[in-house]
Design a protein around this motif. Structure first.
Motif, PDB file in Angstrom:
ATOM      1  N   GLU A 122      -5.773  -5.468  10.436  1.00  0.00           N
ATOM      2  CA  GLU A 122      -4.764  -4.445  10.680  1.00  0.00           C
ATOM      3  C   GLU A 122      -5.069  -3.733  11.990  1.00  0.00           C
ATOM      4  O   GLU A 122      -5.864  -2.769  12.002  1.00  0.00           O
ATOM      5  CB  GLU A 122      -4.766  -3.421   9.541  1.00  0.00           C
ATOM      6  N   ASN A 172       0.866  -1.189   0.000  1.00  0.00           N
ATOM      7  CA  ASN A 172       0.000   0.000   0.000  1.00  0.00           C
ATOM      8  C   ASN A 172       0.901   1.237   0.000  1.00  0.00           C
ATOM      9  O   ASN A 172       1.522   1.558   1.007  1.00  0.00           O
ATOM     10  CB  ASN A 172      -0.890  -0.032   1.261  1.00  0.00           C
ATOM     11  N   VAL A 210       1.360  -4.482   3.370  1.00  0.00           N
ATOM     12  CA  VAL A 210       2.591  -3.793   3.772  1.00  0.00           C
ATOM     13  C   VAL A 210       2.512  -2.325   3.385  1.00  0.00           C
ATOM     14  O   VAL A 210       2.288  -2.007   2.213  1.00  0.00           O
ATOM     15  CB  VAL A 210       3.814  -4.438   3.058  1.00  0.00           C
ATOM     16  N   ALA A 212      -0.840  -0.934  15.453  1.00  0.00           N
ATOM     17  CA  ALA A 212       0.390  -1.523  14.911  1.00  0.00           C
ATOM     18  C   ALA A 212       0.764  -0.922  13.559  1.00  0.00           C
ATOM     19  O   ALA A 212       1.815  -1.238  13.009  1.00  0.00           O
ATOM     20  CB  ALA A 212       0.216  -3.034  14.771  1.00  0.00           C
ATOM     21  N   ILE A 213      -0.109  -0.068  13.017  1.00  0.00           N
ATOM     22  CA  ILE A 213       0.179   0.526  11.700  1.00  0.00           C
ATOM     23  C   ILE A 213       1.155   1.686  11.888  1.00  0.00           C
ATOM     24  O   ILE A 213       0.998   2.497  12.804  1.00  0.00           O
ATOM     25  CB  ILE A 213      -1.140   0.989  11.020  1.00  0.00           C
TER      26      ILE A 213
HETATM   27  C1  PEP Z   1      -1.003  -0.147   5.982  1.00  0.00           C
HETATM   28  O1  PEP Z   1      -1.030   0.999   5.615  1.00  0.00           O
HETATM   29  O2  PEP Z   1      -1.930  -0.915   5.635  1.00  0.00           O
HETATM   30  C2  PEP Z   1       0.093  -0.602   6.824  1.00  0.00           C
HETATM   31  C3  PEP Z   1       0.022  -1.788   7.355  1.00  0.00           C
HETATM   32  O3  PEP Z   1       1.122   0.288   7.002  1.00  0.00           O
HETATM   33  P1  PEP Z   1       2.541  -0.044   7.708  1.00  0.00           P
HETATM   34  O4  PEP Z   1       3.052  -1.333   7.105  1.00  0.00           O
HETATM   35  O5  PEP Z   1       3.404   1.116   7.354  1.00  0.00           O
HETATM   36  O6  PEP Z   1       2.280  -0.191   9.157  1.00  0.00           O
END
Ligand code: PEP
Length: 256
Positions: free
Chosen positions: A165, A8, A234, A169-170
């Motif tokens: 998600e 992403n 990701v 954790a993002i």
């Molecule tokens: C996302 O945007 O869906 C994401 C998981 O971002 P990151 O991997 O940067 O935490």
């Protein structure tokens, strides 16, 4: 079931930069039969990249789309306009839920619009840090999952990919923490239970469940071996070619 590695790109890369990245990525990865590599560039880059991408090697996803096919909706781009350009669409990402105020009702309409236009939705669900702290994770996951699927028929549910998600954790979160494999496993089990109880075992088994939240080359292997996880969404690491290709290779190795 295939393993999905979805990058992403969020609001990053000009059209030119996206094209150069895609060119390098296509050169760097072979044609992996069991690993579905997908990237989600900005909307403006999708059309040119759709002419450049080798769909045998990887696919494109939209980061969003509008739920009506046409009409007086200034500034929106519909899934019917994206049809043929992308194979997937991220729907209900937490940044759209919390920054752009999308609710389950709107997200459900988007899931239905994507399917109606032959685009596979990647429905993102996940609890915030506060919801987890208050013991609300199960309710949030259940509500977002069933809410997001509420505008499609039961026979369409296995056309959807679910991405778990946890918002905390993002990496866009203020202080992102790494999710522990046990925490992910527990929620993935819950997702499959809700799907099984609502739509039956056969459907539940066929719905891919991805994990996303600060995935990088050093934790990808551990996340991919969490039981029930069929791939990764990701964000940040997908913007760095060497990290993203490393994660793709890890998927190939771990799942072999
Ligand atoms: C996302 O945007 O869906 C994401 C998981 O971002 P990151 O991997 O940067 O935490």
């Amino acid at each position: 079931m295939k393993t999905y590695i979805v990058g992403n790109w969020k609001l990053n890369f000009t059209v030119g930069e996206a094209s150069i990245y895609l060119h390098k990525l296509l050169k760097a990865i072979p044609n992996y039969r069991d690993t579905e590599v997908v990237v989600a560039p900005s909307l403006i880059a999708l059309q040119p990249l759709s002419l450049q991408v080798d769909r045998h090697k990887m696919k494109l996803a939209a980061q969003n789309g509008f739920y009506r096919d046409y009409g007086a909706f200034t500034g929106e781009v519909s899934f019917s306009q994206l049809r043929g350009i992308v194979d997937y669409a991220i729907v209900g990402h937490s940044e759209r839920r919390y920054i752009l105020r999308e609710d389950d009702k709107m997200i459900a309409k988007k899931v239905a619009a994507a399917i109606r236009n032959k685009i596979k939705p990647i429905l993102c669900i996940g609890e915030t840090e506060g919801e987890r702290a208050f013991g609300e994770t199960k309710d949030v996951i259940r509500d977002q999952l069933l809410g997001g699927l509420s505008e499609i028929g039961d026979d369409m549910v296995d056309k959807v990919i679910i991405a778990y998600e946890p918002v905390w954790a993002i990496s866009s979160g203020k202080e992102a923490k790494l999710a522990a494999p046990d925490e992910i496993s527990e929620v993935v089990k819950l997702i499959r239970k809700v799907l099984t109880d609502t739509y039956g075992k056969k459907v539940a088994e066929n719905v891919p469940v991805l994990f996303g939240g600060s995935v990088n080359p050093s934790n990808a292997g551990a996340y991919l071996t969490v039981p029930g996880v069929n791939g990764l969404l990701v964000g940040g690491a997908s913007l760095i070619l060497s990290e993203f290709t490393d994660i793709i290779e890890t998927a190939k190795r771990v799942r072999a």
